[in-house]
Write a protein that holds these residues in place. Structure first.
Motif, PDB file in Angstrom:
ATOM      1  N   GLU B 123     -16.073 -25.709 -24.270  1.00 24.99           N
ATOM      2  CA  GLU B 123     -17.188 -26.704 -23.211  1.00 24.99           C
ATOM      3  C   GLU B 123     -17.349 -25.186 -22.557  1.00 24.99           C
ATOM      4  OE1 GLU B 123     -17.546 -29.873 -21.532  1.00 24.99           O
ATOM      5  OE2 GLU B 123     -16.790 -31.181 -23.483  1.00 24.99           O
ATOM      6  N   LEU B 124     -18.220 -25.605 -22.395  1.00 28.39           N
ATOM      7  CA  LEU B 124     -18.877 -24.210 -21.127  1.00 28.39           C
ATOM      8  C   LEU B 124     -18.971 -24.912 -19.596  1.00 28.39           C
ATOM      9  CD1 LEU B 124     -20.269 -21.677 -20.126  1.00 28.39           C
ATOM     10  CD2 LEU B 124     -22.313 -22.676 -20.332  1.00 28.39           C
ATOM     11  N   ASP B 125     -18.405 -24.814 -18.602  1.00 31.64           N
ATOM     12  CA  ASP B 125     -17.739 -25.283 -17.096  1.00 31.64           C
ATOM     13  C   ASP B 125     -18.655 -24.228 -16.377  1.00 31.64           C
ATOM     14  OD1 ASP B 125     -17.544 -25.171 -14.992  1.00 31.64           O
ATOM     15  OD2 ASP B 125     -14.797 -25.718 -14.917  1.00 31.64           O
ATOM     16  N   PRO B 126     -20.213 -24.556 -16.060  1.00 33.90           N
ATOM     17  CA  PRO B 126     -21.245 -23.797 -14.828  1.00 33.90           C
ATOM     18  C   PRO B 126     -20.342 -23.296 -13.854  1.00 33.90           C
ATOM     19  CG  PRO B 126     -22.203 -25.264 -16.057  1.00 33.90           C
ATOM     20  CD  PRO B 126     -20.728 -25.989 -16.854  1.00 33.90           C
ATOM     21  N   ILE B 127     -19.752 -24.664 -13.079  1.00 34.21           N
ATOM     22  CA  ILE B 127     -18.959 -24.803 -11.614  1.00 34.21           C
ATOM     23  C   ILE B 127     -18.430 -23.404 -11.865  1.00 34.21           C
ATOM     24  CG2 ILE B 127     -17.684 -25.658 -10.360  1.00 34.21           C
ATOM     25  CD1 ILE B 127     -20.292 -27.466 -10.618  1.00 34.21           C
ATOM     26  N   VAL B 129     -17.826 -21.226 -13.836  1.00 31.52           N
ATOM     27  CA  VAL B 129     -18.114 -20.092 -14.428  1.00 31.52           C
ATOM     28  C   VAL B 129     -17.171 -19.611 -15.458  1.00 31.52           C
ATOM     29  CG1 VAL B 129     -19.423 -18.032 -14.851  1.00 31.52           C
ATOM     30  CG2 VAL B 129     -19.195 -19.216 -12.951  1.00 31.52           C
ATOM     31  N   LYS B 130     -16.766 -20.750 -16.648  1.00 35.26           N
ATOM     32  CA  LYS B 130     -15.809 -20.803 -17.501  1.00 35.26           C
ATOM     33  C   LYS B 130     -15.787 -21.228 -18.822  1.00 35.26           C
ATOM     34  CE  LYS B 130     -11.135 -20.771 -17.407  1.00 35.26           C
ATOM     35  NZ  LYS B 130     -10.482 -21.881 -17.966  1.00 35.26           N
ATOM     36  N   PHE B 131     -15.543 -20.419 -20.049  1.00 37.95           N
ATOM     37  CA  PHE B 131     -15.523 -21.482 -20.831  1.00 37.95           C
ATOM     38  C   PHE B 131     -14.321 -22.051 -20.952  1.00 37.95           C
ATOM     39  CE2 PHE B 131     -18.062 -17.346 -22.148  1.00 37.95           C
ATOM     40  CZ  PHE B 131     -18.926 -17.409 -22.693  1.00 37.95           C
ATOM     41  N   ASN B 272     -14.534 -12.095 -20.622  1.00 33.00           N
ATOM     42  CA  ASN B 272     -13.967 -14.446 -20.686  1.00 33.00           C
ATOM     43  C   ASN B 272     -13.506 -14.028 -19.814  1.00 33.00           C
ATOM     44  OD1 ASN B 272     -15.373 -14.071 -23.440  1.00 33.00           O
ATOM     45  ND2 ASN B 272     -13.363 -14.822 -24.300  1.00 33.00           N
ATOM     46  N   ASP B 273     -12.212 -13.310 -19.748  1.00 35.84           N
ATOM     47  CA  ASP B 273     -11.460 -13.401 -18.673  1.00 35.84           C
ATOM     48  C   ASP B 273     -12.462 -12.563 -17.451  1.00 35.84           C
ATOM     49  OD1 ASP B 273      -9.321 -14.748 -19.798  1.00 35.84           O
ATOM     50  OD2 ASP B 273      -8.243 -12.388 -20.025  1.00 35.84           O
TER      51      ASP B 273
END
Lengths: 311, 293
Positions: B123-127, B129-131, B272-273
């Motif tokens: 999932e993408l977590d836009p809040i 900014v994280k995969f 990603n990090d």
């Protein structure tokens, strides 16, 4: 009563020769009519006259009780002569030839480019005006033609079995040449004579839907296409709604999709190319991995043809 | 006395209360303005000032704004939806192989690639900014990269084993004729053996022979059975091999795409990090460009 009978006998005796004469004359007239139509079939330069002659000569009752003709072309021969003359009049090359013209009856034909393979017409058992055209050695009709009702239908899976499987190894340029000849002949009948034509797997028009026999496909069939495509550097893309598409060389795009309703799936393929020259059969000739995929899953992927006519 | 003390101690209460409320009003107004102006950078700053300052750290002397995000924290789904627009645009260039599906407001599933049977990758977590990668999906990709260094693939062993099993069964099926002949011969020998009336000192030998023949016959019939069920097993194995090849095909496409965008798996991990600061950095640059216009 007695005198009446005697009278009648006398009348019969008088009319006998006349009746006989009429019967012979009728038989000869029929023969002359046949000959005239046959002359048209073999000589005319006019397409419509050619078609009318062929229709007239099909199921022609030539023999009568009093006059019989020992040598007569069969209905199948008439179709073949018509077809050969159609190609000549339409100027569709010289590849197609009647191959045993020395014999009357049971004519065969050849495509010179295919060597010794001979072809012939066979009458339909369901419709005396309908004829199947196919290789003499196989009981597989490549197409069905009914000159009287102006219909021509290609048989998809038989065409594939013959041109892709039986003739494997023959140069695909030659195969396409023969197929093009058949397609052009059918197009000529459609455009100039108003025939209803089902081109089936030879239909190159974009958007033509080649329906698979299975209705619904199993996932593994699509998986196999995906794996085989990737092995050949093509990527099968998902369309997001269960189907998939493959972009091949020169922008040829193949789509495999469900064209049915949720409760009644109808899977099939479409081929899209700018020239509208690629069709399902050519695709199998052009891409060995698609051919392999098709043949591995033939039960499901077989392209449907008219089941009443060919069934 | 008591009253007086109280007044002294909390005399500033109302003023403080008012100022605190004003600050909150100010915060929400700021947030609202940033949302309507499309200033996502500011939204990120307002949502987590601490992280923002820590990771962007441009003005280390500037005081960190107070964190009032708890005032809007019940609106994360809506905020996530809002922030996803620009974020997914950005990810579209940096991670061109990821596709997103908003399965409920503000929640996004990631799909790797748009090829046949592409994998759901998390999932993408836009809040934040994280995969949030799916653990299994990620693990198998990581091991595929690791094995590749030794010219190996994740499913090589399993595929080889299934292939060998199929070869063995095919052989068993093809040997049916010779097995039938052998059974006939063994049965003949058994009959011969049973018809013997051995001398007492030979009885043990005859019995032993009979045992051997019976054993062989049993063995042969067991093999027959295996061969008879063989075609179904072969088909089953072929399907398993197909599923494994599909997985390998998918993994190779994933690796190819990661290499095309990042050069290596390590570079992909590194990116990603640092997704949060890289993305906010790009938003900063974007706002500077538009300021300059």
């Amino acid at each position: 009563m007695v005198s009446n009978e005697t009278e009648q006998k006398v009348i019969s005796a008088n009319e006998l020769l006349t009746n006989y004469g009429h019967a012979i004359q009728g038989g000869l007239d029929t023969g002359a009519k046949y000959l005239k139509a046959f002359h048209t079939l073999s000589e005319t330069q006019d397409g419509q006259a050619l078609l009318s002659a062929a229709v007239e000569l099909t199921n022609f009752q030539l023999n009568s009780d009093f006059v019989t003709f020992p040598h007569q072309f069969s209905d199948e021969d008439v179709q073949l002569i018509f077809f050969e003359r159609l190609l000549t009049l339409a100027d569709l090359g010289t590849d197609f030839r009647i191959s045993n013209a020395e014999r009357v009856q049971k004519l065969l034909c050849k495509f010179t480019s295919l060597g010794d393979q001979t072809f012939t017409f066979t009458k339909s058992t369901k419709n005396s005006d309908g004829f199947f055209f196919g290789p003499t050695m196989h009981n597989r009709p490549l197409f069905y033609i009914d000159l009287k009702n102006k219909e021509l239908m290609f048989h998809g899976s038989a065409l594939i079995n013959y041109f892709v499987v039986d003739l494997e190894g023959v140069d695909k340029g030659i195969l396409k040449g023969v197929l093009q000849l058949l397609t052009q002949a059918a197009a000529e009948l459609k455009e100039k004579f108003g025939f209803k034509v089902d081109f089936n797997v030879l239909d190159s028009v974009n958007g033509e839907f080649y329906a698979f026999a299975a209705g619904a496909l199993t996932d593994s069939v699509m998986d196999e296409l995906f794996v085989k495509s990737a092995e050949n550097q093509f990527i099968l893309m998902t369309d997001g709604i269960g189907g998939a598409s493959l972009t091949l060389d020169n922008g040829i795009k193949v789509t495999v999709t469900d064209n049915g309703k949720p409760d009644r799936p109808k899977w099939g393929a479409m081929v899209h190319d700018d020239q509208q020259s690629e069709n399902w059969l050519y695709l199998l000739l052009d891409y060995p991995f698609i051919k392999e995929w098709y043949l591995n899953n033939q039960k499901q992927l077989e392209i449907l043809s008219n089941q009443f006519v060919f069934g | 006395m008591e009253r007086q003390m109280e007044t002294d101690q909390f005399g500033q209460n109302d003023a403080q209360l008012s100022s605190a409320l004003n600050e909150k009003i100010h915060y929400l107004t700021d947030l609202n303005d940033s949302l309507s102006n499309g200033d996502d950078l500011k939204v990120y700053q307002l949502m987590d000032p601490q992280r923002y300052a820590g990771e962007l750290g441009t003005d280390s002397d500037a005081p960190i704004a107070p964190d009032h995000f708890n005032l809007a924290s019940d609106l994360t789904a809506q905020l996530s939806h809002h922030l996803s627009n620009k974020l997914i645009d950005y990810l579209g260039t940096t991670y061109p192989f990821f596709y997103y599906h908003e399965y409920e407001l503000g929640r996004f599933r990631i799909y790797f690639g748009n090829w046949w049977d592409h994998r759901m990758f998390g999932e993408l977590d836009p809040i934040n900014v994280k995969f949030n990668f799916d653990e299994d999906a990620y693990k198998i990709l990581a091991s595929s990269f690791a094995l590749e260094a030794n010219n190996q693939r994740v499913n090589d062993d399993a595929m080889k084993q299934l292939g060998e099993q199929n070869e063995r069964i095919t052989k068993l099926i093809s040997e049916q004729d010779s097995r039938d002949k052998r059974k006939e011969a063994v049965r003949a020998k058994l009959k011969e053996n049973q018809e013997k009336s051995p001398m007492p000192w030979e009885a043990g030998k005859v019995k032993e022979e009979r045992q051997q023949l019976n054993d062989e016959l049993l063995q042969l019939t067991q093999t027959d059975e295996e061969a008879a069920n063989g075609r179904a097993t072969i088909k089953e194995n072929e399907n398993k091999i197909l599923a494994l090849s599909k997985e390998e095909t998918i993994l190779s496409l994933e690796k190819k795409n990661i290499r095309a965008s990042f050069g290596s798996f390590e570079a992909f991990i590194d990116n990603n990090d640092h997704l949060y600061d890289k993305y906010l950095e790009s938003l900063t640059q974007e706002s500077q460009v538009s300021d300059g216009e």
